[in-house]
Design a protein around this motif. Structure first.
Motif, PDB file in Angstrom:
ATOM      1  N   GLY A 173      13.099  -5.624  30.619  1.00 52.87           N
ATOM      2  CA  GLY A 173      11.894  -6.069  30.055  1.00 52.87           C
ATOM      3  C   GLY A 173      11.512  -5.042  28.960  1.00 52.87           C
ATOM      4  N   ALA A 174      11.608  -3.628  29.076  1.00 57.00           N
ATOM      5  CA  ALA A 174      11.237  -2.714  28.051  1.00 57.00           C
ATOM      6  C   ALA A 174      12.230  -3.042  26.748  1.00 57.00           C
ATOM      7  CB  ALA A 174      11.531  -1.403  28.526  1.00 57.00           C
ATOM      8  N   LEU A 175      13.621  -3.555  26.941  1.00 58.52           N
ATOM      9  CA  LEU A 175      14.601  -3.717  25.712  1.00 58.52           C
ATOM     10  C   LEU A 175      13.908  -4.954  25.283  1.00 58.52           C
ATOM     11  CD1 LEU A 175      17.006  -3.362  24.450  1.00 58.52           C
ATOM     12  CD2 LEU A 175      18.178  -4.767  26.197  1.00 58.52           C
ATOM     13  N   VAL A 176      13.607  -6.073  26.053  1.00 59.02           N
ATOM     14  CA  VAL A 176      13.123  -7.108  25.436  1.00 59.02           C
ATOM     15  C   VAL A 176      11.755  -6.821  24.516  1.00 59.02           C
ATOM     16  CG1 VAL A 176      12.302  -9.577  25.638  1.00 59.02           C
ATOM     17  CG2 VAL A 176      14.224  -8.737  26.937  1.00 59.02           C
ATOM     18  N   VAL A 177      10.924  -6.250  25.214  1.00 63.32           N
ATOM     19  CA  VAL A 177       9.579  -5.687  24.314  1.00 63.32           C
ATOM     20  C   VAL A 177       9.999  -5.196  23.047  1.00 63.32           C
ATOM     21  CG1 VAL A 177       7.559  -4.587  24.607  1.00 63.32           C
ATOM     22  CG2 VAL A 177       8.200  -5.698  26.399  1.00 63.32           C
ATOM     23  N   ALA A 178      10.762  -4.113  23.019  1.00 58.49           N
ATOM     24  CA  ALA A 178      11.157  -3.321  21.983  1.00 58.49           C
ATOM     25  C   ALA A 178      11.778  -4.413  21.058  1.00 58.49           C
ATOM     26  CB  ALA A 178      11.974  -2.209  22.371  1.00 58.49           C
ATOM     27  N   ALA A 179      12.608  -5.049  21.443  1.00 56.21           N
ATOM     28  CA  ALA A 179      13.404  -5.882  20.542  1.00 56.21           C
ATOM     29  C   ALA A 179      12.493  -6.923  19.750  1.00 56.21           C
ATOM     30  CB  ALA A 179      14.633  -6.506  21.169  1.00 56.21           C
ATOM     31  N   VAL A 180      11.791  -7.484  20.705  1.00 55.52           N
ATOM     32  CA  VAL A 180      10.787  -8.440  20.027  1.00 55.52           C
ATOM     33  C   VAL A 180       9.874  -7.788  18.969  1.00 55.52           C
ATOM     34  CG1 VAL A 180       8.791  -9.826  20.680  1.00 55.52           C
ATOM     35  CG2 VAL A 180      10.870 -10.077  21.928  1.00 55.52           C
ATOM     36  N   PHE A 181       9.507  -6.479  19.491  1.00 56.64           N
ATOM     37  CA  PHE A 181       8.740  -6.015  18.577  1.00 56.64           C
ATOM     38  C   PHE A 181       9.336  -5.605  17.102  1.00 56.64           C
ATOM     39  CE2 PHE A 181       6.895  -1.793  17.039  1.00 56.64           C
ATOM     40  CZ  PHE A 181       5.531  -2.179  16.440  1.00 56.64           C
ATOM     41  N   LEU A 182      10.743  -5.185  17.217  1.00 58.36           N
ATOM     42  CA  LEU A 182      11.219  -4.588  16.044  1.00 58.36           C
ATOM     43  C   LEU A 182      11.735  -6.035  15.105  1.00 58.36           C
ATOM     44  CD1 LEU A 182      14.083  -2.123  17.348  1.00 58.36           C
ATOM     45  CD2 LEU A 182      11.913  -1.603  15.809  1.00 58.36           C
ATOM     46  N   LEU A 183      11.830  -7.074  15.895  1.00 57.25           N
ATOM     47  CA  LEU A 183      12.003  -8.354  15.289  1.00 57.25           C
ATOM     48  C   LEU A 183      10.655  -8.836  14.316  1.00 57.25           C
ATOM     49  CD1 LEU A 183      14.518 -10.208  15.516  1.00 57.25           C
ATOM     50  CD2 LEU A 183      13.350 -11.497  16.855  1.00 57.25           C
ATOM     51  N   ALA A 184       9.752  -8.553  15.161  1.00 54.97           N
ATOM     52  CA  ALA A 184       8.349  -9.056  14.171  1.00 54.97           C
ATOM     53  C   ALA A 184       7.989  -8.004  13.100  1.00 54.97           C
ATOM     54  CB  ALA A 184       7.344  -8.581  15.269  1.00 54.97           C
ATOM     55  N   LEU A 185       8.550  -6.868  13.297  1.00 53.93           N
ATOM     56  CA  LEU A 185       8.471  -5.706  12.027  1.00 53.93           C
ATOM     57  C   LEU A 185       9.318  -6.370  10.850  1.00 53.93           C
ATOM     58  CD1 LEU A 185       8.292  -2.256  13.929  1.00 53.93           C
ATOM     59  CD2 LEU A 185       6.537  -3.542  12.770  1.00 53.93           C
ATOM     60  N   THR A 186      10.425  -7.005  11.144  1.00 51.79           N
ATOM     61  CA  THR A 186      11.210  -7.368   9.958  1.00 51.79           C
ATOM     62  C   THR A 186      10.432  -8.376   8.960  1.00 51.79           C
ATOM     63  OG1 THR A 186      12.182  -9.016  11.239  1.00 51.79           O
ATOM     64  CG2 THR A 186      13.473  -6.973  11.177  1.00 51.79           C
ATOM     65  N   GLY A 212       0.589  -1.433   0.175  1.00 47.39           N
ATOM     66  CA  GLY A 212      -0.093   0.141   0.064  1.00 47.39           C
ATOM     67  C   GLY A 212       0.916   1.318   0.101  1.00 47.39           C
ATOM     68  N   GLN A 213       0.235   2.176   0.349  1.00 48.14           N
ATOM     69  CA  GLN A 213       0.811   3.672   0.171  1.00 48.14           C
ATOM     70  C   GLN A 213       1.846   3.856   1.457  1.00 48.14           C
ATOM     71  OE1 GLN A 213      -1.876   3.754   2.217  1.00 48.14           O
ATOM     72  NE2 GLN A 213      -2.344   5.732   2.740  1.00 48.14           N
ATOM     73  N   ARG A 214       2.813   4.749   1.404  1.00 46.09           N
ATOM     74  CA  ARG A 214       3.900   4.893   2.156  1.00 46.09           C
ATOM     75  C   ARG A 214       3.282   5.776   3.569  1.00 46.09           C
ATOM     76  NH1 ARG A 214       9.183   6.891  -0.521  1.00 46.09           N
ATOM     77  NH2 ARG A 214       9.308   8.008   1.137  1.00 46.09           N
ATOM     78  N   ARG A 215       3.940   5.364   4.695  1.00 49.86           N
ATOM     79  CA  ARG A 215       3.390   5.882   5.889  1.00 49.86           C
ATOM     80  C   ARG A 215       4.532   6.478   6.275  1.00 49.86           C
ATOM     81  NH1 ARG A 215       0.374   0.934   8.146  1.00 49.86           N
ATOM     82  NH2 ARG A 215       0.593   1.809  10.042  1.00 49.86           N
ATOM     83  N   PRO A 216       4.828   7.903   6.022  1.00 45.14           N
ATOM     84  CA  PRO A 216       6.188   8.410   6.519  1.00 45.14           C
ATOM     85  C   PRO A 216       6.334   8.565   8.046  1.00 45.14           C
ATOM     86  CG  PRO A 216       4.821  10.088   5.316  1.00 45.14           C
ATOM     87  CD  PRO A 216       4.271   8.870   5.350  1.00 45.14           C
ATOM     88  N   ALA A 217       5.013   8.800   9.059  1.00 45.41           N
ATOM     89  CA  ALA A 217       5.095   8.827  10.252  1.00 45.41           C
ATOM     90  C   ALA A 217       5.370   7.517  11.000  1.00 45.41           C
ATOM     91  CB  ALA A 217       3.724   9.388  10.755  1.00 45.41           C
ATOM     92  N   ALA A 218       4.950   6.402  10.154  1.00 47.25           N
ATOM     93  CA  ALA A 218       5.439   5.175  10.983  1.00 47.25           C
ATOM     94  C   ALA A 218       6.689   4.950  10.628  1.00 47.25           C
ATOM     95  CB  ALA A 218       4.429   3.960  10.123  1.00 47.25           C
ATOM     96  N   ARG A 219       7.303   5.523   9.574  1.00 49.91           N
ATOM     97  CA  ARG A 219       8.798   5.114   9.333  1.00 49.91           C
ATOM     98  C   ARG A 219       9.369   5.803  10.215  1.00 49.91           C
ATOM     99  NH1 ARG A 219      10.098   4.784   2.894  1.00 49.91           N
ATOM    100  NH2 ARG A 219       8.884   3.074   2.407  1.00 49.91           N
ATOM    101  N   ILE A 220       9.052   6.982  10.450  1.00 52.31           N
ATOM    102  CA  ILE A 220      10.086   7.531  11.541  1.00 52.31           C
ATOM    103  C   ILE A 220       9.788   7.013  12.896  1.00 52.31           C
ATOM    104  CG2 ILE A 220      10.362  10.007  12.855  1.00 52.31           C
ATOM    105  CD1 ILE A 220       8.921  11.065  10.439  1.00 52.31           C
ATOM    106  N   GLY A 221       8.689   6.605  13.282  1.00 57.11           N
ATOM    107  CA  GLY A 221       8.542   5.725  14.348  1.00 57.11           C
ATOM    108  C   GLY A 221       9.272   4.683  14.575  1.00 57.11           C
ATOM    109  N   VAL A 222       9.101   3.696  13.374  1.00 51.26           N
ATOM    110  CA  VAL A 222      10.148   2.434  13.566  1.00 51.26           C
ATOM    111  C   VAL A 222      11.726   2.932  13.600  1.00 51.26           C
ATOM    112  CG1 VAL A 222      11.003   0.437  12.240  1.00 51.26           C
ATOM    113  CG2 VAL A 222       8.609   1.295  12.289  1.00 51.26           C
ATOM    114  N   ALA A 223      12.072   3.839  12.945  1.00 48.14           N
ATOM    115  CA  ALA A 223      13.343   4.224  12.832  1.00 48.14           C
ATOM    116  C   ALA A 223      13.946   4.862  14.494  1.00 48.14           C
ATOM    117  CB  ALA A 223      13.820   5.394  11.808  1.00 48.14           C
ATOM    118  N   LEU A 224      13.035   5.644  14.901  1.00 48.05           N
ATOM    119  CA  LEU A 224      13.292   6.157  16.223  1.00 48.05           C
ATOM    120  C   LEU A 224      13.241   4.922  17.046  1.00 48.05           C
ATOM    121  CD1 LEU A 224      11.598   9.472  16.280  1.00 48.05           C
ATOM    122  CD2 LEU A 224      13.960   9.094  16.678  1.00 48.05           C
TER     123      LEU A 224
END
Lengths: 338, 581
Positions: A131-144, A85-97
């Protein structure tokens, strides 16, 4: 016992604060994405609808659902959760940050461990940050693998809450472990507990979205206006339920292992593998609630919304066990460091 | 419990309703008279056996199991809200004393013994009966399923959730029967159980099934839970648990009288206690002296013990630490606490030594501010009692109130009040050694009296008023609090819970799948192959398996040769469908 590196400990706290700030900006980006992505989608659809209406009128066919928001049909994200679908620049910034925040947080957690010469999960502050680190890492892993950016504002929101809780409610300077925690079971039992809790965090966010989406779907079926337009970028309730179930099965196995490893450690430390200590009671309650969730998924009339509620109740028990039980209940697990 | 339970449990549960429906239908046929009488007879007459049957099907239904599970979770909660007798009997007694109105009612509801209460036991026993009632029939079904052939090939494979097809060029060496043979071989290698059907006919097919481990794991998980429950029961019947405090230099022999506190299992017999002995030679503690924020936090407790397996056995030097129990004589010894035991001598009014030796002081905080009670029933002319504090490092604030500032004994002090009178120990009633009931006693020393409170440093002696004697602080020893336990159910609990975990993994992560492959020859000479997959239970990887299967078959038959034009997923399906009709 090697000395505590207090300077490194202070750097660690600084890293964690920085990470909290980065995640806060990421959270804003994700919220912005939810707010705008649905509006953009709406605009695209309206334009498509305008183009289609004359065509349909010309053909004169009784097609429905062409415009997307027509009666009985409800727009949700694709079931396959693939990036499209179409690009979501805000989401991209969110993922990068989020990725940047995760790196900074990892630096903070690792430097904390190096400063103390041990695993960085010996008190509430450390459980929260790790715990926060694991949550964030698991989420980023899922995003890949899948487009789960719709979860961003919820998951990163929880990460921000965890980091704030660590910094404000449970601040603890880096220190050695008391004798009761000096065991290799600390490494096994707590790390698996943190991973299981991180997965439960993800499924909690999904179950909440599932309930909202199910309600929105029901509203659309009834032909009433869609008040939860931001859920357009979220997949259907059924997809959310299935993905949450898959993650919950893994988390449940890990939680089972957590309880077992805890029992083995309890046997080593206190001479009994199970003694209904408050922490044990609540770990048991969590286990039973999620066991109920797994059974509900196979019981007629209990799938969907009811199962989602069980998943949410289970997660509330996890939170209760971690916060209220640690801080206010007396018991053998009094290691909150407060 | 997955979909088998859903269908079988559900159907059984519906049976009474189905009977009622049949009855209604019969009556409807009987005509208006029958219908008029319907309200009186719609309740099917079950009889006693029928009632039992109905109750059993209700109990073993999935819905009941789920309800009992959730009820169990709710029922476990009060155990964390109220003090529990098995863990903290003293706290319960105190709670009852503090809440004289509500306490007895809560006690009647067994809220201080939640996990052995009638209601908690009823829930988990019903749950386990329900579990057995569910698992046994399923084990039977599974046993049969494991020994039977894969189900017959459906007529229209394209209706199944995953479907694929291939058309092989007419000049390819693959015939319909060899294609089926190949597919059977490949599926077998992939872990499927296979059966080739109609090999000599025009439409040979193969049925395949895999993932029996899923249901096996499910059954193992549930049966193992019964095993865990039995192991817990074995521990409760034949185990024991005792507490003993040993002061440096003292020893303990594993006999019933040797314990300070002993909780035997229901079927425990004294012969189970092997006569090993333990002596505490030295107890060493290390406190954090580097950290600014955690100064004085304990870092290490090490007890040097001399142990003997039996009365005359060779002595052994062993080290006991937190998290590192000693194993001796079928029991385990745990270091669960420690503290100071000031050595105190009391001479009575007649000048005789009425007490001499270490007195165990109970630490109440991280600085080892310890409470101490000393009862001297042998003192004459009057019995003496002392209550107070021991501070390892005593400091005084501006008001002159002493407080403990460090866990190490840099400035040890005893702060005591003294009492005279009948201590109430002669009636033979057991009394808590850490509590002195001062109600009937005469105060000799405390801060409000003219005589003042007793303050003693090491080597100092204090003379009691009225010529009732003296008390001196002679020295300081440390003690350890030990838990000594034996639980014969422990190994079983570990084995069964590990089995349960393994079974759980299998039941959640193994996919139970069925595959059918059918081949035929198109009139134009091409060999048409179609296949379909069906999952039993939840299986999100079925599509991936279908893709893997397609890849395998293509590699087997098409490697090197040009791909036929109609090998797309849809094109193939169309032509294979033609073969079918």
């Amino acid at each position: 016992m090697p000395s505590i590196d207090e300077t490194l400990g202070q750097y660690s706290e600084l890293f964690i604060l920085l990470a909290a700030m980065t995640f806060t900006v990421a959270l804003i980006a994700f919220c912005w994405d939810l707010a705008t992505a649905s509006r953009t989608l709406q605009a695209v659809e309206d334009r498509l609808a305008r183009q289609q209406v004359p065509a349909e009128a010309a053909v004169g066919a009784g097609r429905t659902g062409g415009g997307g928001a027509a009666e009985g049909a409800v727009e949700t994200a694709d079931e396959s959760l693939e990036y499209a679908g179409q690009r979501r620049p805000a989401a991209r910034i969110g993922v990068a940050l989020s990725a940047l925040g995760t790196l900074i947080l990892a630096a903070g957690v690792i430097s904390r461990g190096l400063a103390a010469h041990r695993v960085p999960w010996g008190n509430m502050y450390e459980f929260c940050t790790t715990g926060a680190l694991v949550v964030a890492a698991v989420f980023l892993l899922a995003l890949t693998r899948k487009d789960m950016r719709f979860l961003g504002s919820f998951v990163i929101g929880l990460v921000v809450i965890m980091l704030c809780a660590a910094a404000i409610a449970f601040p603890t300077p880096v220190a050695h472990l008391v004798p009761a925690l000096q065991s290799y079971w600390l490494i096994i039992h707590v790390s698996v507990a943190v991973i299981a809790s991180a997965l439960f965090t993800l499924t909690f966010a999904m179950s909440v979205l599932q309930l909202l989406q199910a309600r929105r779907e029901a509203t659309a079926m009834a032909g009433r206006p869609d008040r939860l337009a931001f859920l357009r970028v979220v997949p259907s309730a059924l997809t959310l339920e299935n993905v949450a179930y898959r993650i919950n099965t893994v988390a449940f196995v890990l939680w089972t292992f957590t309880v077992m490893a805890g029992a083995i450690w309890a046997e080593k430390a206190w001479g009994r593998y199970w003694g209904w200590d408050t922490k044990e009671v609540w770990s048991f309650v969590i286990w039973v609630v999620y066991a109920g969730y797994l059974h509900a998924r196979a019981t007629r009339g209990w799938t969907g919304t009811r199962a989602a509620w069980l998943s949410i109740v289970g997660y509330l028990c996890v939170i209760f066990n971690f916060t209220i039980v640690n801080v206010f209940f007396s018991g053998l697990h009094s290691y909150s460091g407060l | 419990m997955s979909e088998t339970a859903k269908t079988s449990g559900g159907l059984e549960q519906d049976r009474p309703d189905a009977d009622a429906a049949a009855e209604l239908a019969r009556q409807a046929e009987a005509g208006p008279a029958g219908r008029a009488a319907a309200p009186d007879v719609t309740l099917p007459v079950l009889g006693f056996a029928g009632m039992l049957r109905w109750a059993w099907t209700q109990l073993t239904s999935m819905r009941t199991a789920l309800f009992l599970l959730l009820l169990l979770a709710v029922a476990a909660v009060p155990g964390s809200l109220f003090p529990q007798r098995p863990a903290n009997p003293a706290v319960v007694t105190q709670y009852l004393k503090d809440n004289p109105d509500t306490g007895p009612w809560l006690d009647k509801l067994q809220l201080f013994d939640v996990y052995s209460s009638v209601w908690f036991s009823a829930i988990y026993l019903l749950l386990f009966i329900s579990l057995i009632g569910c698992v046994l029939p399923r084990a039977g079904h599974h046993w049969k399923a494991m020994r039977s052939q894969p189900p017959r090939t459906p007529r229209r494979l394209s209706r199944l959730p995953e479907y694929g097809a291939l058309a092989l060029a007419a000049d390819s060496p693959v015939t319909a029967s060899s294609a089926v043979e190949d597919a059977a071989r490949l599926l077998k290698r992939r872990g499927y159980r296979v059966q080739v059907r109609g090999a000599d006919t025009a439409l040979p097919s193969v049925g395949a099934e895999r993932g029996f481990l899923k249901e096996t794991g499910n059954l193992i998980f549930h049966i193992s839970l019964i095993g865990v429950l039995v192991s817990v029961a074995v521990g409760g019947l034949f185990g024991y648990r005792g507490q003993k405090i040993i002061v440096e230099g003292d020893s303990f022999v594993n006999t019933l009288v040797g314990y300070d506190n002993f909780s035997p299992g229901t079927n425990f017999s004294e012969n189970q206690l092997e006569p090993f002995s333990l002596q505490l030679d030295k107890f060493e503690v290390v406190f954090d002296r580097e950290s600014k924020t955690h100064y004085g936090q304990p870092l290490d407790f090490t007890a040097g013990m001399t142990t003997r397996d039996a009365a005359g056995a060779e002595p052994k030097q062993q080290t006991l630490k937190v998290n590192e129990p000693l194993s001796i004589g079928g029991a385990n010894v745990y270091l669960v606490g420690n503290g100071y035991a000031p050595v105190v001598t009391v001479r009575d009014g007649d000048g005789n030594i009425a007490h001499q030796g270490p007195v165990v002081a109970v630490p109440t905080d991280g600085a080892y501010t310890s409470t101490l009670v000393l009862k001297v029933p042998d003192a004459r002319p009057e019995q003496l009692g002392f209550v107070g504090l021991f501070l390892p490092t005593a400091l005084e604030n501006e008001q002159g109130v002493a407080f403990g500032s460090d866990p190490d004994p840099f400035n040890p002090r005893l702060y005591l009040n003294s009492y005279a009178g009948d201590l109430g120990l002669d009636e033979g009633e057991p009394k808590n050694v850490y509590v002195l009931d001062t109600a009937g006693l005469r105060v000799l020393n405390d801060r409000t009296q003219e005589s003042g409170g007793i303050v003693l440093g090491p080597g100092e002696t204090f003379t009691l008023p009225d010529g009732l004697g003296t008390i001196s602080f002679d020295g300081l020893k440390r003690y350890v609090a030990l838990d000594i336990t034996a639980d014969p159910g422990e190994t079983g609990a570990l084995v069964f819970s590990s089995l349960a975990l393994a079974g759980l993994c299998a039941s959640l992560f193994v996919g139970r799948r069925r595959v059918w492959v059918r081949a035929g020859t198109h009139p134009d000479g091409r060999t048409m192959v179609e296949w379909a997959l069906l999952a039993r239970g939840e299986d999100h990887r079925l599509a991936a398996e279908a893709a893997a299967l397609r890849k395998l078959l293509e590699k087997e038959w098409l490697a090197g040769s040009a791909r036929p034009a109609d090998n797309g997923k849809n094109g193939g399906a169309g032509s294979a469908g033609a073969t079918n009709s």
